[in-house]
Design a protein around this motif. Structure first.
Motif, PDB file in Angstrom:
ATOM      1  N   ASN A 283       1.010  -1.195  -0.064  1.00 58.98           N
ATOM      2  CA  ASN A 283       0.055  -0.111  -0.143  1.00 58.98           C
ATOM      3  C   ASN A 283       0.989   1.307  -0.005  1.00 58.98           C
ATOM      4  O   ASN A 283       1.900   1.310   0.765  1.00 58.98           O
ATOM      5  N   VAL A 284       0.629   2.177  -0.752  1.00 65.44           N
ATOM      6  CA  VAL A 284       1.285   3.371  -0.919  1.00 65.44           C
ATOM      7  C   VAL A 284       0.344   4.712  -0.953  1.00 65.44           C
ATOM      8  O   VAL A 284      -0.522   4.682  -1.435  1.00 65.44           O
ATOM      9  N   VAL A 285       0.872   5.490  -0.093  1.00 67.99           N
ATOM     10  CA  VAL A 285       0.266   7.047  -0.192  1.00 67.99           C
ATOM     11  C   VAL A 285       1.343   7.988  -0.401  1.00 67.99           C
ATOM     12  O   VAL A 285       2.123   8.000   0.335  1.00 67.99           O
ATOM     13  N   ASN A 286       1.083   8.764  -1.609  1.00 66.30           N
ATOM     14  CA  ASN A 286       2.279   9.597  -2.195  1.00 66.30           C
ATOM     15  C   ASN A 286       1.732  10.967  -2.209  1.00 66.30           C
ATOM     16  O   ASN A 286       0.813  11.202  -2.902  1.00 66.30           O
ATOM     17  N   GLU A 287       1.975  11.828  -1.172  1.00 62.88           N
ATOM     18  CA  GLU A 287       1.482  13.119  -1.329  1.00 62.88           C
ATOM     19  C   GLU A 287       2.528  14.348  -1.708  1.00 62.88           C
ATOM     20  O   GLU A 287       2.252  15.223  -2.084  1.00 62.88           O
ATOM     21  N   LEU A 288       3.549  13.636  -2.196  1.00 68.09           N
ATOM     22  CA  LEU A 288       4.621  14.455  -2.967  1.00 68.09           C
ATOM     23  C   LEU A 288       4.206  14.498  -4.461  1.00 68.09           C
ATOM     24  O   LEU A 288       3.684  13.364  -4.941  1.00 68.09           O
ATOM     25  N   ASN A 289       4.653  15.475  -5.145  1.00 69.56           N
ATOM     26  CA  ASN A 289       4.357  15.651  -6.414  1.00 69.56           C
ATOM     27  C   ASN A 289       5.338  15.294  -7.541  1.00 69.56           C
ATOM     28  O   ASN A 289       5.729  15.907  -8.307  1.00 69.56           O
ATOM     29  N   ILE A 290       6.071  14.165  -6.839  1.00 66.41           N
ATOM     30  CA  ILE A 290       7.113  13.339  -7.908  1.00 66.41           C
ATOM     31  C   ILE A 290       6.478  11.981  -7.920  1.00 66.41           C
ATOM     32  O   ILE A 290       5.783  11.532  -6.949  1.00 66.41           O
ATOM     33  N   PRO A 291       6.828  11.122  -9.024  1.00 66.70           N
ATOM     34  CA  PRO A 291       6.338   9.714  -8.939  1.00 66.70           C
ATOM     35  C   PRO A 291       7.131   8.891  -7.904  1.00 66.70           C
ATOM     36  O   PRO A 291       8.132   9.076  -7.908  1.00 66.70           O
ATOM     37  N   LEU A 292       6.310   7.920  -7.792  1.00 69.20           N
ATOM     38  CA  LEU A 292       6.769   6.677  -6.775  1.00 69.20           C
ATOM     39  C   LEU A 292       6.772   5.451  -7.489  1.00 69.20           C
ATOM     40  O   LEU A 292       5.621   5.230  -7.907  1.00 69.20           O
ATOM     41  N   LEU A 293       7.934   4.943  -7.680  1.00 64.72           N
ATOM     42  CA  LEU A 293       7.751   3.603  -8.262  1.00 64.72           C
ATOM     43  C   LEU A 293       8.157   2.336  -7.689  1.00 64.72           C
ATOM     44  O   LEU A 293       9.305   2.564  -6.886  1.00 64.72           O
ATOM     45  N   CYS A 294       7.429   1.155  -7.284  1.00 62.95           N
ATOM     46  CA  CYS A 294       7.446   0.342  -6.764  1.00 62.95           C
ATOM     47  C   CYS A 294       7.971  -1.062  -7.627  1.00 62.95           C
ATOM     48  O   CYS A 294       7.256  -1.373  -8.345  1.00 62.95           O
ATOM     49  N   MET A 295       8.912  -1.758  -7.107  1.00 65.27           N
ATOM     50  CA  MET A 295       9.327  -2.845  -8.022  1.00 65.27           C
ATOM     51  C   MET A 295       9.420  -3.979  -7.085  1.00 65.27           C
ATOM     52  O   MET A 295      10.354  -4.131  -6.262  1.00 65.27           O
ATOM     53  N   GLY A 296       8.619  -5.214  -7.366  1.00 65.09           N
ATOM     54  CA  GLY A 296       8.592  -6.471  -6.614  1.00 65.09           C
ATOM     55  C   GLY A 296       8.660  -6.120  -5.032  1.00 65.09           C
ATOM     56  O   GLY A 296       9.234  -7.185  -4.496  1.00 65.09           O
ATOM     57  N   THR A 297       7.927  -5.305  -4.477  1.00 61.74           N
ATOM     58  CA  THR A 297       7.775  -5.303  -3.306  1.00 61.74           C
ATOM     59  C   THR A 297       6.604  -6.103  -2.740  1.00 61.74           C
ATOM     60  O   THR A 297       5.905  -6.285  -3.230  1.00 61.74           O
TER      61      THR A 297
END
Lengths: 441, 441
Positions: A283-297
């Motif tokens: 589960n990811v909550v990203n409030e920053l205005n840059i992308p967040l990439l998850c690989m194999g988490t």
């Protein structure tokens, strides 16, 4: 129905989204039917209104939360501000006095006290109506809601009822037990104590006067700092022989940790997030205005805000308090009555902040002793007042404010302003607010 | 010794730290003995100098990397800028012509071409001296370095030597094989092809004139765009019968992925990072100025920059290219000849940027057609020039630049300036640079 919602502590258990000024109940993590997002406090208020739209809701809280509540609920609720934190009994005494003296609720009316942050089904709020009926029937001085336990939890207090019926007299209360003890309690038909209390207003008012020396709401407000800290459980519940409990069997969750929050979040991700196809239970909550990439988490909670970034195994996420306590950060994002305040950059000698104002709102008329400021308007129209001089402003305009100058900003439309602070000692405490208002005001 | 370092492609394989303007060889991830950090290119240059401080180093690269090279290596190296990318043979032809015509290196001198980013021990650069000797002995036209394989890799080309001696004639080259084939090659004593080539300058100059129609360096530079893309392997190596290979048995790594980078990073974490005691095999690089907390993470690479945040299982981190390719972000951080450029905030209609200049540096004299800008100086002293008007500036000063005005900023000391851009169409392409310099210049 009169409901007092206790909107408690600051808390960093949902760091980096929650901090000393932004409590977890204000995080907009739940999807609404119209596609937008709502916070816990908005969700609870909406659920209450769905059951009975005539309910009078009062929120008992600290000054630091009142802006967030007004922003999220508007003027529909009353806010009873505690001058300082004094635990639940003084808070409930103050809110009760507030209802009696400021809202003129009569001594015979039912009042229900409820935490602001349960994640529950609508049936929970229907059960509150039943509590009201039980109070009106008058078979007990105090009526509680007990949650049918789903497992032998060691983190809740237990209520031991006299019988397993839907409504029962209460035999005893038990502090948070260990798991073994909890299993025993479950066999006795025990219930979790969810902190929901119903009573006639006069009942609590009398208790308040018994234990605290005050005349009325304003008097209690004025001397609140001198009142002894004590919980409602210790002060009242444990000494009251006449208590009933209503058994609630619907869904109920206390979303105090990221692991719990992840279970009830409508969307697996919020914000600009990409999960590759090998991510599992992330589960990811990203409030920053840059992308967040998850690989194999796997089995992770990831949360990013202007205050920091958390990457935690879900099981471990409940243990982060000692680590977060060590993180000393200035608040980088704050919700204010007039809008939001976001620190964009901080370095020795200067700080750059984005100030966003709602249409029609204004900053306080204030001055700083140790820093100069420059405002550059990037969106919207309004008016600045610097030492009584008014000036219309629009995008591209800059206004320089020397240390000592009294200044404010009044937004005609939604406005965004970049504020550059320059000085050797930049501190949130370097602020003096002036009563005197500008001509336009 | 003449060494040409090929400083290649942009590449996002170390996203979000590497991007189209910041290549992985410029990331300062390696701890130096003095406690600071150095990049791959700085590490390689230091290692070369340790073996022979008289080595002449030329870096063959694109225009976009030359600022980073100058910032990181200063004036100690020559830079041979390729007008556009044309693969390795044209790049080496241009660099060779550059050495002959601009640096007046004689045809008989040895030139060694080497990638800019091997993570190797000092013995690797001592082996380059051996290559030079082999070239001088003249038993072959081309001398290669072959890496003694540590496992049957499927991601490198192989060199099949005639014998297993330290120096051998080359029998054959093999393209990247599958693992089964690679095992066979290993039994034959095959070596990895690491892209290191040594030859006499005249040899390559002749090959260049054979395959490309040009007169000298400047002529080739001018027509570079018309030259056919072809690798040195295809154009030269595969057609050359007289090749020797030197067997290199020391440590050698190609750090093209985060997983590889994690293995060679001196510190497990870089930047503001907290790992709880249950974290296992977790590497973190945090370039943001907010804390990053990991709880119970396992086998992860985490990297955060102004461009984005990566949370990846180490094994999966090598597969992120297709995901990163889909991320469309404007560059939020760039290293320039004059300093750095960091986007702090971007929204429709405006963008806020922090510009940091080195003492004595200046921006180009330029104008924008579609945006106004406001500069607010937050650190240092210097001078602005707007349509020929000079103005000394210091912290707290603001300068408004209307669209169309030609402007520059000249830093007397280190300077930081907050630039607010306002306009409907904010684009990095909206920039016109003027030749004319201001009076102070």
């Amino acid at each position: 129905m009169n409901i007092i919602l206790l909107s408690g502590g600051s808390g960093k258990r949902l760091w980096p989204l929650s901090n000393n000024v932004r409590s977890k109940q204000f995080l907009k993590l739940f999807r609404k039917q119209d596609g937008g997002y709502e916070s816990m406090v908005q969700r609870v208020y909406r659920q209450i209104m769905a059951v009975d739209e005539k309910t009078e809701v009062t929120i008992a809280t600290s000054h630091s939360q009142s802006s967030s509540i007004r922003n999220q609920l508007g003027d529909k609720v009353s806010i009873c501000v505690e001058p300082c934190r004094r635990d639940t009994f003084p808070a409930m005494a103050l809110a009760t006095a507030f209802l009696a003296d400021e809202r003129h609720v009569s001594r015979d009316e039912c009042v229900i006290v409820c935490p602001v942050d349960p994640y529950v089904e609508d049936t929970y709020f229907q059960a509150l109506k039943q509590l009201e009926q039980l109070v009106e029937e008058g078979n007990a001085n105090l009526v509680l809601m007990g949650i049918e336990p789903s497992y032998p939890a060691d983190k809740y207090g237990y209520i031991i009822p006299a019988e397993k019926a839907s409504v029962s007299k209460v035999l005893e209360f038990k502090e948070k037990p260990n798991v073994e003890k909890a299993k025993e309690y479950l066999q006795q038909g025990a219930l979790w104590n969810a902190g929901v209390f119903a009573f006639k207003l006069g009942y609590l008012l009398d208790k308040a006067h018994e234990l605290i020396d005050f005349t009325d709401y304003r008097d209690l407000f004025g001397k609140f700092e001198t009142v002894k800290k004590i919980s409602f459980d210790y002060a009242v519940v444990e000494n009251e022989p006449s208590i009933e409990v209503l058994r609630y069997i619907g869904g109920w969750r206390d979303v105090g940790t990221w692991n719990m929050m992840a279970e009830v979040m409508t969307d697996q991700t919020l914000g600009e997030v990409i999960l590759d196809e090998t991510c599992v239970n992330t589960n990811v909550v990203n409030e920053l205005n840059i992308p967040l990439l998850c690989m194999g988490t796997k089995d992770l909670i990831i949360a990013a805000s202007g205050d920091g970034i958390l990457v935690a195994d879900k099981e471990r996420s409940g243990y982060m308090k000692p680590y977060v306590d060590k993180i000393e950060t200035d608040i980088r994002f704050a919700e204010k009555s007039w809008g939001t305040y976001t620190v964009l950059d901080a370095q020795p000698g200067s700080q750059t902040v984005k100030i966003s104002l709602h249409a029609g709102s204004r900053l306080s008329y204030h001055a700083h002793q140790f820093r100069d400021e420059v405002w550059t308007v990037v969106k919207g129209r309004g008016c600045t007042v610097i030492d009584d001089m008014e000036q219309e402003v629009r995008p591209g305009d800059t206004v320089s404010i020397a240390a000592g100058c009294v200044h404010t900003l009044i937004a005609d439309t939604e406005m965004d302003v970049i504020e550059t602070q320059i000085g050797e000692e930049i501190s949130s405490t370097d602020k003096r607010v002036f009563e005197r208002q500008a001509k336009k005001v």
